[in-house]
Enzyme design. Structure first.
Site, short mmCIF file in Angstrom:
data_model
loop_
_atom_site.label_atom_id
_atom_site.label_comp_id
_atom_site.label_asym_id
_atom_site.label_seq_id
_atom_site.Cartn_x
_atom_site.Cartn_y
_atom_site.Cartn_z
CG ASP A 187 -1.10 7.40 1.40
OD1 ASP A 187 -0.63 7.92 0.37
OD2 ASP A 187 -2.04 6.56 1.37
CG HIS A 235 -3.21 5.75 -1.77
ND1 HIS A 235 -2.06 5.32 -1.17
CD2 HIS A 235 -3.41 4.92 -2.82
CE1 HIS A 235 -1.56 4.28 -1.82
NE2 HIS A 235 -2.37 4.01 -2.84
CB SER A 277 -3.31 1.24 -4.17
OG SER A 277 -2.18 2.03 -4.45
#
Ligand SMILES: *[C@@H]1O[C@H](CO)[C@@H](O)[C@H](O)[C@H]1NC(C)=O
Ligand SMILES: *[C@@H]1O[C@H](CO)[C@@H](O)[C@H](O)[C@H]1NC(C)=O
Ligand SMILES: *[C@@H]1O[C@H](CO)[C@@H](O)[C@H](O)[C@H]1NC(C)=O
Ligand SMILES: *[C@@H]1O[C@H](CO)[C@@H](O)[C@H](O)[C@H]1NC(C)=O
Length: 433
Positions: free
Chosen positions: A403, A406, A155
């Site tokens: 998160d 990312h 990702s």
């Protein structure tokens, strides 16, 4: 202390998470728990060694031989150690935003999801050795005219790809001409320059079976590449690889007919993941060399490995404020160490080894996009709670998913592509290449 049997989703029904982040989440939530709470390797003797005696890491792989005369002719230095530098404030904001770019994954579209602070958008990376110009989408399009650039990995590969798409789309509109439906495999064409950009999901690069909810470990086959991307290799001009975080998960490792060992498992020898990661990179690079290596005159392929991108969890992943910094660290505040240092070291070693192996061919280039250090200095760049829309609409709760892996788009990761473009420009300015 949590045990390795702890279900990371116990406090958060999986369906909730699943709604917003289908395959991303499985990549980082367990990881956060794993390396924060029960990674037997995070304090292993070898690691300690690296912490105490800073290991000499080649921050930039050695440039291929090129005479001074050639350098003078082009007037351009052939390489730059981009990793050595600092984040400086700038008034120039990002080239795009969530309204101007249609391809930002929800969990990374921080502005649109209500992130209130904007300072994280106003920093530029200043390398000590060279000037890093602002990303110029027109130059990118010109240099990649009639070419195909493919991103392969997890990702974070997708995160970097989406940044690049958004940057380039400010100058020319892309057409999405292929998608597998889930968005794991997608291809865009920029008709103005017949350039293709694509993304291939392959979190190990080598062949593997990803863990599932029922079966919490990955199975990797370290001696063979993942053909989901590798079978397209003949039609790729620039291959950008970005993996790492999936290697931290529990896993069984196969090499040929034998089982080498495993990581976080009961019935097998624990062998950690650094060595395994190196083997997988070796297999990947070796396969590119075998399939594409030829004499000069053959079609060229450039392989760029984006180095490990550190996470910034402070405490538990679902605790309020797990990554709530709103400013970069300065160089003296944060040292590259532990797992981040080690993963990058494995990557740089493997890239340098591949460079040597490829020397006898005139058409393969290996390069590390060494972003680990500049990423480490950006604790402010992650979505944090804004991985979900307006997480505090009903007040502040104790527990909120974060998160811290990312990167918000636009944001710090746009710099990875700024460097990528500069690297490509340097290739093009080399005589005879
Ligand atoms: C997004 O960018 C467009 C074009 O540059 C601009 O008109 C718009 O105001 C921006 N929106 C936000 C929220 O910054
Ligand atoms: C881009 O993809 C299309 C569709 O597969 C293909 O026809 C075209 O040749 C590709 N162009 C480049 C430059 O790879
Ligand atoms: C270890 O256990 C897993 C899961 O039960 C199984 O799939 C695997 O084959 C076992 N490995 C060995 C070497 O016994
Ligand atoms: C790298 O891969 C090649 C081909 O798969 C293999 O022959 C070689 O032994 C590997 N080298 C290392 C250091 O793992």
């Amino acid at each position: 202390m949590r045990s390795s049997n702890t279900n990371p989703f116990k406090d958060q029904p999986y369906s909730f998470a699943k709604k917003f982040v289908p395959y991303t989440l499985c990549a980082f939530l367990p990881v956060a728990l794993i390396y924060l709470y029960f990674d037997p390797f995070s304090l292993s003797p070898t690691d300690q060694l690296y912490w105490n005696n800073r290991v000499v890491v080649h921050s930039s792989p050695p440039p291929p031989p090129i005479s001074l005369e050639e350098r003078k002719k082009t007037g351009v230095r052939t390489s730059c150690d981009y990793s050595n530098g600092k984040w400086d404030p700038t008034n120039l904001g990002p080239l795009y935003n969530g309204t101007t770019c249609g391809t930002i994954k929800h969990g990374q579209n921080c502005m649109v999801f209500g992130r209130p602070d904007k300072d994280y958008l106003y920093w530029k990376w200043t390398p000590k050795e060279c000037k890093l110009p602002r990303f110029d989408p027109k130059t990118f399009l010109q240099l990649l005219e009639n070419k195909h650039i493919a991103f392969v990995g997890d990702s974070l590969a997708r995160n970097q790809l989406e940044s690049l798409l958004c940057l380039v789309a400010t100058a020319s509109s892309p057409n999405l001409f292929y998608t597998d439906g889930e968005g794991k495999f997608r291809k865009w064409n920029f008709p103005s320059h017949n350039m293709n950009i694509s993304i291939y999901w392959s979190p190990f690069l080598v062949r593997g079976i990803e863990k599932t909810l029922e079966n919490n470990f990955n199975t990797l086959y370290l001696d063979s590449v993942d053909e989901r991307w590798a079978s397209d290799m003949d039609h790729i001009d620039i291959l950008v690889l970005s993996v790492g975080h999936w290697y931290l998960h529990p896993a069984y490792y196969h090499y040929g007919d034998s089982v080498l060992g495993c990581h976080y498992c009961q019935n097998c020898t624990e062998i950690g993941f650094y060595d395994v990661f190196g083997k997988a990179l070796n297999t990947t690079f070796q396969t590119v060399i075998e399939r594409r290596g030829s004499d000069p005159g053959g079609s060229e392929i450039s392989v760029v490995l984006t180095t490990f991108s550190p996470a910034h969890f402070e405490g538990e992943w679902d605790q309020f404020g797990a990554c709530s910094k709103i400013k970069p660290y300065d160089e003296t505040e944060k040292k590259l160490e532990g797992m981040d240092l080690e993963m990058r070291k494995v990557e740089l070693e493997r890239v340098n080894f591949a460079k040597l192996k490829a020397e006898k061919f005139g058409n393969i280039r290996f390069e590390a996009l060494d972003v680990t250090k500049l990423a480490l200095l950006r604790p402010d760049g992650h979505p944090g709670p804004y991985m979900n829309p307006f997480p505090f609409a009903n007040g502040i709760a104790d527990r909120v998913p974060n998160d811290c892996v990312h990167w918000c788009l636009p944001g710090a990761i746009d710099t990875w592509n700024e460097i990528l473009l500069d690297v490509i420009k340097r290739w093009e300015s080399r005589v005879g290449r």
